[in-house]
Design a protein around this motif. Structure first.
Motif, mmCIF file in Angstrom:
data_model
loop_
_atom_site.group_PDB
_atom_site.id
_atom_site.type_symbol
_atom_site.label_atom_id
_atom_site.label_comp_id
_atom_site.label_asym_id
_atom_site.label_seq_id
_atom_site.Cartn_x
_atom_site.Cartn_y
_atom_site.Cartn_z
ATOM 1 N N UNK A 12 0.846 -1.189 0.000
ATOM 2 C CA UNK A 12 0.000 0.000 0.000
ATOM 3 C C UNK A 12 0.887 1.246 0.000
ATOM 4 N N UNK A 13 0.422 2.300 -0.653
ATOM 5 C CA UNK A 13 1.230 3.512 -0.803
ATOM 6 C C UNK A 13 1.123 4.444 0.396
ATOM 7 N N UNK A 14 0.290 4.128 1.372
ATOM 8 C CA UNK A 14 0.117 4.994 2.538
ATOM 9 C C UNK A 14 1.410 5.323 3.261
ATOM 10 N N UNK A 15 2.277 4.335 3.508
ATOM 11 C CA UNK A 15 3.521 4.638 4.214
ATOM 12 C C UNK A 15 4.654 5.132 3.309
ATOM 13 N N UNK A 16 4.332 5.568 2.091
ATOM 14 C CA UNK A 16 5.361 6.068 1.173
ATOM 15 C C UNK A 16 6.040 7.286 1.789
ATOM 16 N N UNK A 17 7.352 7.309 1.766
ATOM 17 C CA UNK A 17 8.128 8.430 2.282
ATOM 18 C C UNK A 17 9.396 8.554 1.444
ATOM 19 N N UNK A 18 9.482 9.612 0.662
ATOM 20 C CA UNK A 18 10.644 9.812 -0.205
ATOM 21 C C UNK A 18 11.806 10.359 0.614
ATOM 22 N N UNK A 42 25.331 12.013 19.857
ATOM 23 C CA UNK A 42 24.495 11.419 18.823
ATOM 24 C C UNK A 42 24.551 9.916 18.895
ATOM 25 N N UNK A 43 24.117 9.240 17.894
ATOM 26 C CA UNK A 43 23.811 9.744 16.564
ATOM 27 C C UNK A 43 22.431 10.419 16.515
ATOM 28 N N UNK A 44 22.327 11.412 15.659
ATOM 29 C CA UNK A 44 21.078 12.107 15.395
ATOM 30 C C UNK A 44 20.634 11.726 13.992
ATOM 31 N N UNK A 45 19.359 11.437 13.853
ATOM 32 C CA UNK A 45 18.829 11.002 12.562
ATOM 33 C C UNK A 45 18.181 12.176 11.834
ATOM 34 N N UNK A 46 18.399 12.217 10.525
ATOM 35 C CA UNK A 46 17.800 13.232 9.659
ATOM 36 C C UNK A 46 17.283 12.544 8.405
ATOM 37 N N UNK A 47 16.161 13.042 7.913
ATOM 38 C CA UNK A 47 15.633 12.579 6.636
ATOM 39 C C UNK A 47 16.085 13.578 5.592
ATOM 40 N N UNK A 48 16.838 13.103 4.616
ATOM 41 C CA UNK A 48 17.310 13.962 3.529
ATOM 42 C C UNK A 48 16.269 13.917 2.412
ATOM 43 N N UNK A 54 15.647 17.030 7.410
ATOM 44 C CA UNK A 54 14.566 17.152 8.376
ATOM 45 C C UNK A 54 14.927 16.282 9.575
ATOM 46 N N UNK A 55 14.972 16.883 10.760
ATOM 47 C CA UNK A 55 15.331 16.132 11.967
ATOM 48 C C UNK A 55 14.291 15.054 12.236
ATOM 49 N N UNK A 56 14.769 13.863 12.609
ATOM 50 C CA UNK A 56 13.895 12.740 12.963
ATOM 51 C C UNK A 56 14.167 12.397 14.424
ATOM 52 N N UNK A 57 13.178 12.610 15.315
ATOM 53 C CA UNK A 57 13.384 12.242 16.718
ATOM 54 C C UNK A 57 13.733 10.755 16.834
ATOM 55 N N UNK A 58 14.552 10.419 17.801
ATOM 56 C CA UNK A 58 15.025 9.038 17.968
ATOM 57 C C UNK A 58 13.869 8.046 18.073
ATOM 58 N N UNK A 59 12.757 8.441 18.710
ATOM 59 C CA UNK A 59 11.628 7.520 18.875
ATOM 60 C C UNK A 59 10.928 7.226 17.550
ATOM 61 N N UNK A 60 11.165 8.046 16.523
ATOM 62 C CA UNK A 60 10.531 7.840 15.220
ATOM 63 C C UNK A 60 11.483 7.266 14.166
ATOM 64 N N UNK A 61 12.741 7.100 14.503
ATOM 65 C CA UNK A 61 13.733 6.650 13.518
ATOM 66 C C UNK A 61 13.373 5.280 12.937
ATOM 67 N N UNK A 62 12.931 4.350 13.767
ATOM 68 C CA UNK A 62 12.567 3.017 13.256
ATOM 69 C C UNK A 62 11.348 3.090 12.346
ATOM 70 N N UNK A 63 10.384 3.934 12.676
ATOM 71 C CA UNK A 63 9.197 4.106 11.831
ATOM 72 C C UNK A 63 9.587 4.696 10.480
ATOM 73 N N UNK A 64 10.499 5.659 10.481
ATOM 74 C CA UNK A 64 10.967 6.259 9.228
ATOM 75 C C UNK A 64 11.694 5.208 8.399
ATOM 76 N N UNK A 65 12.532 4.397 9.039
ATOM 77 C CA UNK A 65 13.223 3.312 8.318
ATOM 78 C C UNK A 65 12.223 2.370 7.665
ATOM 79 N N UNK A 70 9.348 0.429 2.666
ATOM 80 C CA UNK A 70 8.139 0.285 1.835
ATOM 81 C C UNK A 70 8.316 1.074 0.543
ATOM 82 N N UNK A 71 8.867 2.270 0.662
ATOM 83 C CA UNK A 71 9.101 3.113 -0.517
ATOM 84 C C UNK A 71 10.021 2.402 -1.504
ATOM 85 N N UNK A 72 11.070 1.776 -1.015
ATOM 86 C CA UNK A 72 11.985 1.039 -1.882
ATOM 87 C C UNK A 72 11.297 -0.110 -2.602
#
Length: 95
Positions: A12-18, A42-48, A54-65, A70-72
């Motif tokens: 599903x495309x809902x979790x798409x994140x470029x 750190x380490x501090x996570x950022x979404x390029x 864009x800063x990614x809080x540590x608690x959201x880093x796994x969700x962003x991954x 899914x995007x890949x």
């Protein structure tokens, strides 16, 4: 039929994140801090994304991954579907 199977199996495309996830370590600049001895903070996570970070809080880093994974998979499936459509076009069978 191969194309239909790919379309049906696409996530599903809902979790798409470029973008891409980047981790950085930093110095704070305070005298006597451990980072002055080489133990960086750190380490501090950022979404390029589109040339910005864009800063990614540590608690959201796994969700962003997970979203990036899914995007890949979506992009890989779309590329394969496109290749199939190109092959069908070359055979004049594109619907």
């Amino acid at each position: 039929s191969r194309r239909d199977r790919l379309v049906a199996a696409m996530p599903q495309a809902g979790p798409f994140l470029a973008g891409s996830l980047v981790e950085q370590r930093r110095r704070c600049g305070k005298e006597g801090c451990r980072c002055a001895r080489g133990e960086l903070h750190g380490p501090y996570a950022y979404l390029s994304v589109a040339g910005r970070m864009v800063y990614v809080p540590a608690v959201l880093a796994d969700a962003v991954r997970a979203h990036l994974e899914v995007t890949g998979r979506l992009q890989a499936a779309l590329e394969e579907i496109s290749a199939i459509n190109l092959e069908l076009l070359a055979r004049r069978e594109l619907d």
